[in-house]
Motif scaffolding. Structure first.
Motif, PDB file in Angstrom:
ATOM      1  N   ASP A 115      62.121 -87.324 -17.428  1.00 46.11           N
ATOM      2  CA  ASP A 115      62.088 -86.955 -16.013  1.00 46.11           C
ATOM      3  C   ASP A 115      61.801 -85.469 -15.819  1.00 46.11           C
ATOM      4  O   ASP A 115      61.043 -85.073 -14.929  1.00 46.11           O
ATOM      5  N   LYS A 116      62.371 -84.635 -16.697  1.00 46.14           N
ATOM      6  CA  LYS A 116      62.112 -83.191 -16.614  1.00 46.14           C
ATOM      7  C   LYS A 116      60.684 -82.885 -17.033  1.00 46.14           C
ATOM      8  O   LYS A 116      60.028 -82.004 -16.463  1.00 46.14           O
ATOM      9  N   PHE A 117      60.199 -83.590 -18.050  1.00 47.40           N
ATOM     10  CA  PHE A 117      58.819 -83.417 -18.493  1.00 47.40           C
ATOM     11  C   PHE A 117      57.870 -83.662 -17.328  1.00 47.40           C
ATOM     12  O   PHE A 117      56.957 -82.868 -17.077  1.00 47.40           O
ATOM     13  N   GLU A 118      58.072 -84.717 -16.600  1.00 44.35           N
ATOM     14  CA  GLU A 118      57.206 -85.069 -15.467  1.00 44.35           C
ATOM     15  C   GLU A 118      57.294 -84.027 -14.354  1.00 44.35           C
ATOM     16  O   GLU A 118      56.273 -83.636 -13.773  1.00 44.35           O
ATOM     17  N   LYS A 119      58.497 -83.572 -14.046  1.00 41.69           N
ATOM     18  CA  LYS A 119      58.673 -82.611 -12.956  1.00 41.69           C
ATOM     19  C   LYS A 119      57.999 -81.269 -13.260  1.00 41.69           C
ATOM     20  O   LYS A 119      57.301 -80.701 -12.411  1.00 41.69           O
ATOM     21  N   PHE A 120      58.227 -80.756 -14.465  1.00 41.78           N
ATOM     22  CA  PHE A 120      57.591 -79.493 -14.839  1.00 41.78           C
ATOM     23  C   PHE A 120      56.070 -79.630 -14.852  1.00 41.78           C
ATOM     24  O   PHE A 120      55.348 -78.733 -14.396  1.00 41.78           O
ATOM     25  N   TYR A 121      55.587 -80.745 -15.382  1.00 42.82           N
ATOM     26  CA  TYR A 121      54.142 -80.975 -15.471  1.00 42.82           C
ATOM     27  C   TYR A 121      53.517 -80.987 -14.075  1.00 42.82           C
ATOM     28  O   TYR A 121      52.472 -80.356 -13.830  1.00 42.82           O
ATOM     29  N   ASN A 122      54.157 -81.681 -13.152  1.00 36.90           N
ATOM     30  CA  ASN A 122      53.650 -81.738 -11.782  1.00 36.90           C
ATOM     31  C   ASN A 122      53.613 -80.360 -11.137  1.00 36.90           C
ATOM     32  O   ASN A 122      52.646 -80.014 -10.437  1.00 36.90           O
ATOM     33  N   ARG A 123      54.646 -79.571 -11.360  1.00 33.23           N
ATOM     34  CA  ARG A 123      54.685 -78.244 -10.757  1.00 33.23           C
ATOM     35  C   ARG A 123      53.595 -77.333 -11.321  1.00 33.23           C
ATOM     36  O   ARG A 123      53.001 -76.529 -10.602  1.00 33.23           O
ATOM     37  N   ILE A 124      53.321 -77.445 -12.611  1.00 31.04           N
ATOM     38  CA  ILE A 124      52.244 -76.659 -13.212  1.00 31.04           C
ATOM     39  C   ILE A 124      50.917 -76.992 -12.548  1.00 31.04           C
ATOM     40  O   ILE A 124      50.142 -76.101 -12.168  1.00 31.04           O
ATOM     41  N   ILE A 125      50.647 -78.281 -12.404  1.00 32.21           N
ATOM     42  CA  ILE A 125      49.398 -78.708 -11.767  1.00 32.21           C
ATOM     43  C   ILE A 125      49.304 -78.184 -10.337  1.00 32.21           C
ATOM     44  O   ILE A 125      48.266 -77.664  -9.914  1.00 32.21           O
ATOM     45  N   GLU A 126      50.385 -78.316  -9.589  1.00 29.54           N
ATOM     46  CA  GLU A 126      50.384 -77.884  -8.191  1.00 29.54           C
ATOM     47  C   GLU A 126      50.100 -76.391  -8.063  1.00 29.54           C
ATOM     48  O   GLU A 126      49.330 -75.960  -7.184  1.00 29.54           O
ATOM     49  N   LYS A 127      50.676 -75.587  -8.942  1.00 27.11           N
ATOM     50  CA  LYS A 127      50.473 -74.141  -8.875  1.00 27.11           C
ATOM     51  C   LYS A 127      49.035 -73.766  -9.252  1.00 27.11           C
ATOM     52  O   LYS A 127      48.439 -72.868  -8.649  1.00 27.11           O
ATOM     53  N   ILE A 128      48.479 -74.444 -10.237  1.00 27.68           N
ATOM     54  CA  ILE A 128      47.100 -74.158 -10.633  1.00 27.68           C
ATOM     55  C   ILE A 128      46.133 -74.553  -9.520  1.00 27.68           C
ATOM     56  O   ILE A 128      45.212 -73.807  -9.180  1.00 27.68           O
ATOM     57  N   GLN A 129      46.358 -75.721  -8.937  1.00 28.13           N
ATOM     58  CA  GLN A 129      45.492 -76.166  -7.845  1.00 28.13           C
ATOM     59  C   GLN A 129      45.608 -75.258  -6.631  1.00 28.13           C
ATOM     60  O   GLN A 129      44.609 -74.973  -5.964  1.00 28.13           O
ATOM     61  N   ALA A 130      46.818 -74.783  -6.354  1.00 30.36           N
ATOM     62  CA  ALA A 130      47.010 -73.876  -5.224  1.00 30.36           C
ATOM     63  C   ALA A 130      46.255 -72.567  -5.417  1.00 30.36           C
ATOM     64  O   ALA A 130      45.870 -71.916  -4.437  1.00 30.36           O
ATOM     65  N   ALA A 131      46.019 -72.206  -6.684  1.00 24.98           N
ATOM     66  CA  ALA A 131      45.272 -70.983  -6.982  1.00 24.98           C
ATOM     67  C   ALA A 131      43.763 -71.218  -6.931  1.00 24.98           C
ATOM     68  O   ALA A 131      42.985 -70.284  -7.127  1.00 24.98           O
ATOM     69  N   GLY A 132      43.350 -72.475  -6.700  1.00 25.56           N
ATOM     70  CA  GLY A 132      41.935 -72.772  -6.522  1.00 25.56           C
ATOM     71  C   GLY A 132      41.197 -73.205  -7.769  1.00 25.56           C
ATOM     72  O   GLY A 132      39.964 -73.314  -7.757  1.00 25.56           O
ATOM     73  N   ALA A 133      41.916 -73.472  -8.856  1.00 28.02           N
ATOM     74  CA  ALA A 133      41.271 -73.883 -10.108  1.00 28.02           C
ATOM     75  C   ALA A 133      41.312 -75.400 -10.263  1.00 28.02           C
ATOM     76  O   ALA A 133      42.198 -76.071  -9.738  1.00 28.02           O
ATOM     77  N   LYS A 134      40.344 -75.909 -10.998  1.00 27.17           N
ATOM     78  CA  LYS A 134      40.322 -77.325 -11.345  1.00 27.17           C
ATOM     79  C   LYS A 134      41.238 -77.556 -12.545  1.00 27.17           C
ATOM     80  O   LYS A 134      41.380 -76.686 -13.402  1.00 27.17           O
ATOM     81  N   VAL A 135      41.856 -78.734 -12.603  1.00 23.39           N
ATOM     82  CA  VAL A 135      42.777 -79.064 -13.686  1.00 23.39           C
ATOM     83  C   VAL A 135      42.308 -80.337 -14.386  1.00 23.39           C
ATOM     84  O   VAL A 135      41.944 -81.313 -13.735  1.00 23.39           O
ATOM     85  N   VAL A 136      42.324 -80.300 -15.716  1.00 26.70           N
ATOM     86  CA  VAL A 136      42.123 -81.494 -16.533  1.00 26.70           C
ATOM     87  C   VAL A 136      43.325 -81.587 -17.469  1.00 26.70           C
ATOM     88  O   VAL A 136      43.665 -80.601 -18.139  1.00 26.70           O
ATOM     89  N   ILE A 137      43.995 -82.734 -17.502  1.00 21.59           N
ATOM     90  CA  ILE A 137      45.192 -82.864 -18.319  1.00 21.59           C
ATOM     91  C   ILE A 137      44.945 -83.819 -19.489  1.00 21.59           C
ATOM     92  O   ILE A 137      44.075 -84.679 -19.431  1.00 21.59           O
ATOM     93  N   CYS A 138      45.745 -83.627 -20.547  1.00 25.03           N
ATOM     94  CA  CYS A 138      45.546 -84.375 -21.792  1.00 25.03           C
ATOM     95  C   CYS A 138      46.846 -85.046 -22.222  1.00 25.03           C
ATOM     96  O   CYS A 138      47.922 -84.433 -22.141  1.00 25.03           O
ATOM     97  N   THR A 139      46.737 -86.267 -22.696  1.00 24.69           N
ATOM     98  CA  THR A 139      47.888 -86.895 -23.325  1.00 24.69           C
ATOM     99  C   THR A 139      48.127 -86.235 -24.678  1.00 24.69           C
ATOM    100  O   THR A 139      47.196 -85.729 -25.312  1.00 24.69           O
ATOM    101  N   PRO A 140      49.385 -86.203 -25.157  1.00 28.25           N
ATOM    102  CA  PRO A 140      49.672 -85.618 -26.474  1.00 28.25           C
ATOM    103  C   PRO A 140      49.044 -86.450 -27.588  1.00 28.25           C
ATOM    104  O   PRO A 140      48.805 -87.648 -27.417  1.00 28.25           O
TER     105      PRO A 140
END
Length: 223
Positions: A115-140
């Motif tokens: 649950d913490k993994f998901e929450k932190f991951y979502n916040r990282i994406i939100e902050k990057i998108q808010a800065a105007g950058a595109k995001v591509v995420i990868c499974t481990p």
């Protein structure tokens, strides 16, 4: 005459602005752990991508930046996001994390709960998108290269990979399913069912072939 001068000035300004815009490199950041940290080594996957761009005469159009630190988990990425990523004003950010969130549960007792993994991951994406950058995420990727999901942490890696896939859907971001792709590769190229030595040196960190594999995975999103 005044109209002509004004028109000429406008055209000249437009040409200069266009030339300046063309000169600006697209800034791409690879955000992750020790696998990404090693990606900037002479045989690392980020270096291989830079070489491939140079071979195609496109290296002046892109600035590839490795932002990997050994031992990092998702909350480490969150804590250094501003300094190591956002301050550089990237155009594209690849997020490649999750191995230590799973692996360190066994080795150090300091992993990350789902649950913490998901929450932190979502916040990282939100902050990057808010800065105007595109995001591509990868499974481990993997902790052990044996086939048939018999490695000790395969169950957890499958779970965390599914979390990343669901995040990609909910956040509407592109996904590189490294976990699935590396398993498919190992199933074809590990006839002796070795625990390492196919794409990794130790079951986790990439060897030369593993770095070539990763470079190929990322290339489609850069080219």
């Amino acid at each position: 005459m005044k109209r002509f001068i004004a028109y000429f000035t406008f055209i000249a300004a437009f040409v200069l602005l266009s030339a300046f815009t063309v000169m600006q490199k697209k800034k791409i950041i690879f955000f992750g752990d020790s696998i990404t940290q090693a990606g900037v080594a002479p045989n690392g996957y980020i270096t291989l991508l830079q070489q491939r761009l140079a071979k195609e005469g496109r290296d002046k159009a892109f600035d590839l930046i490795g932002a990997g630190i050994g031992g990092n988990k998702v909350y480490d990425l969150y804590l250094r996001l501003e300094e190591d990523v956002l301050s550089k004003k990237p155009d594209l950010v690849f997020i490649y994390v999750g191995i230590n969130d799973v692996w360190h549960k066994r080795s150090f007792g300091t992993g990350t709960d789902p649950d913490k993994f998901e929450k932190f991951y979502n916040r990282i994406i939100e902050k990057i998108q808010a800065a105007g950058a595109k995001v591509v995420i990868c499974t481990p990727t993997v902790v052990g290269e044996k086939k048939g999901f018999v490695n000790e942490l395969d169950g957890d890696l499958n779970k965390y990979s599914e979390i990343v896939r669901n995040i990609a859907k909910s956040k509407n971001v592109e996904l590189i399913d490294l976990h699935k792709n590396i398993i498919d590769y190992i199933n074809k190229h590990n006839p002796e069912n070795k625990s390492s030595g196919i794409l990794t040196t130790d079951g986790v960190h990439m060897n030369d072939e593993g770095n070539r594999f990763l470079a190929e995975q990322f290339w489609g999103y850069i080219k």
